[in-house]
Design a protein around this motif. Structure first.
Motif, PDB file in Angstrom:
ATOM      1  N   MET A 161       0.850  -1.201   0.000  1.00 29.99           N
ATOM      2  CA  MET A 161       0.000   0.000   0.000  1.00 29.99           C
ATOM      3  C   MET A 161       0.886   1.252   0.000  1.00 29.99           C
ATOM      4  SD  MET A 161      -3.096  -0.976  -0.262  1.00 29.99           S
ATOM      5  CE  MET A 161      -4.047   0.513   0.011  1.00 29.99           C
ATOM      6  N   ALA A 162       1.988   1.209   0.779  1.00 30.17           N
ATOM      7  CA  ALA A 162       2.889   2.369   0.822  1.00 30.17           C
ATOM      8  C   ALA A 162       3.498   2.610  -0.557  1.00 30.17           C
ATOM      9  CB  ALA A 162       3.988   2.135   1.859  1.00 30.17           C
ATOM     10  N   ALA A 163       3.817   1.520  -1.254  1.00 24.80           N
ATOM     11  CA  ALA A 163       4.394   1.672  -2.599  1.00 24.80           C
ATOM     12  C   ALA A 163       3.334   2.219  -3.567  1.00 24.80           C
ATOM     13  CB  ALA A 163       4.943   0.328  -3.079  1.00 24.80           C
ATOM     14  N   LEU A 164       2.095   1.749  -3.424  1.00 22.22           N
ATOM     15  CA  LEU A 164       1.027   2.278  -4.294  1.00 22.22           C
ATOM     16  C   LEU A 164       0.838   3.770  -4.080  1.00 22.22           C
ATOM     17  CD1 LEU A 164      -1.849  -0.392  -4.247  1.00 22.22           C
ATOM     18  CD2 LEU A 164      -0.294   0.156  -6.124  1.00 22.22           C
ATOM     19  N   ASP A 165       1.114   4.224  -2.861  1.00 22.80           N
ATOM     20  CA  ASP A 165       0.986   5.637  -2.540  1.00 22.80           C
ATOM     21  C   ASP A 165       1.925   6.477  -3.416  1.00 22.80           C
ATOM     22  OD1 ASP A 165      -0.323   7.545  -0.983  1.00 22.80           O
ATOM     23  OD2 ASP A 165       1.481   7.816   0.238  1.00 22.80           O
ATOM     24  N   ILE A 166       3.092   5.932  -3.708  1.00 20.99           N
ATOM     25  CA  ILE A 166       4.082   6.672  -4.511  1.00 20.99           C
ATOM     26  C   ILE A 166       3.520   6.982  -5.896  1.00 20.99           C
ATOM     27  CG2 ILE A 166       6.360   6.459  -5.629  1.00 20.99           C
ATOM     28  CD1 ILE A 166       7.215   4.806  -3.139  1.00 20.99           C
ATOM     29  N   VAL A 167       2.744   6.042  -6.445  1.00 19.27           N
ATOM     30  CA  VAL A 167       2.185   6.292  -7.786  1.00 19.27           C
ATOM     31  C   VAL A 167       0.753   6.819  -7.712  1.00 19.27           C
ATOM     32  CG1 VAL A 167       3.730   4.777  -9.085  1.00 19.27           C
ATOM     33  CG2 VAL A 167       1.680   3.811  -8.037  1.00 19.27           C
ATOM     34  N   GLY A 168       0.343   7.220  -6.518  1.00 18.46           N
ATOM     35  CA  GLY A 168      -0.919   7.951  -6.372  1.00 18.46           C
ATOM     36  C   GLY A 168      -2.180   7.109  -6.417  1.00 18.46           C
ATOM     37  N   VAL A 169      -2.070   5.802  -6.155  1.00 17.65           N
ATOM     38  CA  VAL A 169      -3.293   4.994  -6.230  1.00 17.65           C
ATOM     39  C   VAL A 169      -3.643   4.291  -4.913  1.00 17.65           C
ATOM     40  CG1 VAL A 169      -3.247   4.638  -8.727  1.00 17.65           C
ATOM     41  CG2 VAL A 169      -2.098   3.025  -7.257  1.00 17.65           C
ATOM     42  N   SER A 170      -2.943   4.613  -3.836  1.00  8.76           N
ATOM     43  CA  SER A 170      -3.283   3.920  -2.580  1.00  8.76           C
ATOM     44  C   SER A 170      -4.667   4.348  -2.076  1.00  8.76           C
ATOM     45  CB  SER A 170      -2.223   4.167  -1.502  1.00  8.76           C
ATOM     46  OG  SER A 170      -2.227   5.511  -1.131  1.00  8.76           O
ATOM     47  N   GLU A 171      -5.004   5.626  -2.277  1.00  6.24           N
ATOM     48  CA  GLU A 171      -6.318   6.080  -1.766  1.00  6.24           C
ATOM     49  C   GLU A 171      -7.482   5.436  -2.506  1.00  6.24           C
ATOM     50  OE1 GLU A 171      -6.999  10.237  -1.085  1.00  6.24           O
ATOM     51  OE2 GLU A 171      -5.161  10.363   0.106  1.00  6.24           O
ATOM     52  N   PRO A 172      -7.510   5.498  -3.856  1.00  2.39           N
ATOM     53  CA  PRO A 172      -8.618   4.791  -4.537  1.00  2.39           C
ATOM     54  C   PRO A 172      -8.622   3.295  -4.249  1.00  2.39           C
ATOM     55  CG  PRO A 172      -7.052   5.740  -6.129  1.00  2.39           C
ATOM     56  CD  PRO A 172      -6.689   6.268  -4.791  1.00  2.39           C
ATOM     57  N   ALA A 173      -7.450   2.699  -4.070  1.00  2.00           N
ATOM     58  CA  ALA A 173      -7.421   1.252  -3.781  1.00  2.00           C
ATOM     59  C   ALA A 173      -8.002   1.002  -2.388  1.00  2.00           C
ATOM     60  CB  ALA A 173      -5.999   0.715  -3.883  1.00  2.00           C
ATOM     61  N   ALA A 174      -7.599   1.826  -1.414  1.00  2.00           N
ATOM     62  CA  ALA A 174      -8.094   1.630  -0.037  1.00  2.00           C
ATOM     63  C   ALA A 174      -9.612   1.844   0.022  1.00  2.00           C
ATOM     64  CB  ALA A 174      -7.380   2.577   0.921  1.00  2.00           C
ATOM     65  N   ALA A 175     -10.108   2.737  -0.824  1.00  2.00           N
ATOM     66  CA  ALA A 175     -11.542   3.065  -0.785  1.00  2.00           C
ATOM     67  C   ALA A 175     -12.416   1.872  -1.168  1.00  2.00           C
ATOM     68  CB  ALA A 175     -11.827   4.251  -1.717  1.00  2.00           C
TER      69      ALA A 175
END
Ligand SMILES: Cc1cc2nc3c(=O)[nH]c(=O)nc-3n(C[C@H](O)[C@H](O)[C@H](O)COP(=O)(O)OP(=O)(O)OC[C@H]3O[C@@H](n4cnc5c(N)ncnc54)[C@H](O)[C@@H]3O)c2cc1C
Length: 388
Positions: free
Chosen positions: A54-68
Motif C-alpha cells: 500500500m505504501a508503494a502504491l501511494d508513490i504512484v498515487g493509487v493507494s487512496e482509490p485502492a483503499a476506498a
C-alpha cells in the motif's frame, strides 16, 4: 548506452501498469501491452495487499482509490484442528487491505496507458533500441522493454532461453462468498489448517463469509480448471474440507456456480538473469513467491517502482538494471524462502506428513513473533525522493 526515453511494458496485470505510472512520474514515456483483449473487469478473486504494498502504491498515487474499495484486516487468527491462536499484530503498521483483483486492475488502468489484445511473441534488440513483435503481426519500438508478463513470462525466455520456469505448488486456488456466517467480528481473517487442506475465511463486507482454499490437486491450466463443472468443484472441495468446521459449512451453503476458480498456484525459483541488454523483468516474471507469503502483489508493485527509480537516476541502461537487481534480489528471495516453508506445511509430502506435529509446533511459535518473520517484509518503504 544513453538515458531511457521510451519504454514498452509487456503485461497489464499489476507490475506493468505500476511500472508505467512510476516511469511517467520519473519523466519517462511508457506504454503497457496486455495480451488479453479487454480489461479484466469483474473477473478473478480477491487479493490482500500488505502495508508495504500500500505504501508503494501511494508513490504512484493509487493507494487512496485502492483503499476506498478494499476492506482492512485488523485481526488475524490461526486455527490448527481445535487449537486457535490470535496472531499478534505488528505495532504501528497499517492493516492488510483485501481488494477484488479486478478493482485493483481498474484503478491502475484508469491512469496507465494500456493497449489490450497485444500478446508479445518476440523481441529483437539492437544498438538503438528494442523491437517488440505481437501475435497480430504488429511491432513497436522503444529504448527498453520491461517484461511484467507474469509467472509464465515470455520475456524471461527472450532474456535467457535457459531460464527456469515456474514450479507448481501442488495446490489450486478456489474462493467464494458463502451466505453462511461465522462468529468472528468484521475485519478478521482466519488461516485454517483443516484435516486435509488449508483454507482461510473472514466475515464478508455485505454479510456472509468470504473464504478461499488452497486445494491439494493435480496441476491444471486455468482453462482446464474452469472447464470443470462447478458442481464437480464443489464436490471436490467437500471431499477435502467437508469435515472441517466452519470450512465444510461454508462450502455446503454456497451455490456451486458462485465458486470462483482462480487456478494453479505457482512459485518462481531464483532467476539467474534479471536483464539482458535492453530487456528487464519485473513482478511475478522474475520473483513470484507463493501466495502463502501474502506478498506477491506487493513485491511486484515495489519492484516496478524501484526499476523506474533506477532508470530515473542512472543514465546507463545496464548500470540501471544492475542497480535495480541489487536493490531487489535479496529482498524478494528472502520472502520467497519464508513462504516456501509455509507451503510445505500446506501441501506436505509423505515425510512432511509424518513430521507434521513437530513442524506445526515450530510454525506456530514463529507465527507468534511477527517482528522476526513478517516485520522486515511489511515495514519496508521505498524512498522515492532519495536519488540513487
Ligand atoms: C489465486 C491467487 C491468489 C493470490 N493472492 C495474493 C494475495 O492475496 N496477495 C498478494 O500479494 N499476492 C497474491 N497473489 C499473487 C499476485 O497475484 C501476483 O504476485 C501478482 O499478480 C503479480 O503481478 P504481475 O503484474 O507481476 O503478474 P500478473 O498479475 O500475472 O500479470 C501479468 C500480465 O501479463 C499478461 N501477459 C502474459 N503474457 C503476455 C504476453 N506475452 N504479452 C502481453 N501480455 C502478457 C497477462 O495476461 C497478465 O495480465 C495471488 C496469486 C494467485 C494465483
Amino acid at each position: 548506452m544513453a538515458r531511457v526515453r521510451t519504454v514498452a511494458v509487456i503485461g497489464g496485470g499489476i507490475a506493468g501498469p505500476v511500472a508505467a505510472l512510476a516511469l511517467r512520474k520519473a519523466g519517462i514515456e511508457a506504454t503497457v501491452y496486455e495480451a488479453y483483449p479487454h480489461p479484466a473487469h469483474g473477473i478473478g478473486g480477491t487479493i490482500a495487499i500488505a502495508p508495504n504494498g500500500m505504501a508503494a502504491l501511494d508513490i504512484v498515487g493509487v493507494s487512496e482509490p485502492a483503499a476506498a474499495v478494499s476492506w482492512p484486516v485488523h485481526r488475524q487468527m490461526m486455527t490448527v484442528g481445535r487449537t486457535r491462536l490470535e496472531l499478534p499484530a505488528l505495532a504501528g503498521v497499517g492493516p492488510l487491505q483485501v481488494i477484488h483483483r479486478s478493482d485493483l486492475y481498474r484503478i491502475l488502468a484508469a491512469d496507465a496507458p494500456i493497449e489490450y489484445g497485444r500478446r508479445l511473441v518476440a523481441a529483437v534488440q539492437g544498438p538503438g533500441g528494442v523491437t517488440a513483435t505481437f501475435a497480430d503481426g504488429t511491432e513497436v519500438q522503444a529504448d527498453i522493454l520491461i517484461g511484467a508478463d507474469g509467472v509464465h513470462s515470455t520475456v524471461r525466455g527472450l532474456i535467457d532461453p535457459g531460464a527456469p520456469g515456474p514450479h507448481y505448488t501442488g495446490m489450486i486456488a478456489v474462493e467464494g462468498q458463502s451466505p453462511a456466517t461465522v462468529p468472528e467480528e468484521a475485519g478478521t481473517m482466519v488461516f485454517a489448517f483443516g484435516k486435509k487442506g488449508f483454507y482461510l475465511y473472514g466475515p464478508a463486507l455485505g454479510g456472509g463469509t468470504t473464504f478461499g482454499v488452497n486445494l491439494p490437486h493435480r496441476p491444471l491450466t486455468i482453462a482446464e480448471a474452469r472447464a470443470i463443472p462447478p458442481a464437480q468443484w464443489k464436490n471436490t472441495l467437500l471431499e477435502i474440507y467437508g469435515e472441517d468446521s466452519p470450512g465444510g459449512d461454508l462450502i455446503r451453503a454456497l451455490p456451486a456456480d458462485e465458486l470462483t476458480v482462480n487456478g494453479a498456484l505457482h512459485i518462481m525459483p531464483p532467476v539467474p538473469h534479471w536483464y539482458r541488454g535492453r530487456m528487464v523483468l519485473a513482478g511475478d516474471a522474475v520473483h513470484a513467491p507463493s501466495n502463502s507469503s501474502g506478498q506477491g502483489a506487493s513485491l511486484a508493485i515495489e519492484s516496478a517502482i524501484e526499476l523506474a527509480r533506477c532508470l530515473r537516476d542512472i543514465p546507463d541502461i545496464e548500470a540501471a538494471f544492475a542497480q535495480y537487481e541489487r536493490l531487489r534480489r535479496r529482498r524478494v528471495e528472502k520472502v520467497a524462502a519464508r513462504a516456501a516453508k509455509t507451503n510445505s506445511i500446506k501441501a506436505p509430502g509423505p515425510i512432511g506428513k509424518a513430521l507434521m506435529p513437530v513442524v506445526m509446533r515450530v510454525f506456530m511459535k514463529l507465527a507468534m513473533k511477527p517482528e522476526k518473520t513478517i516485520g522486515p517484509e511489511q515495514r519496508y518503504r521505498i524512498d522515492w525522493a532519495r536519488p540513487l
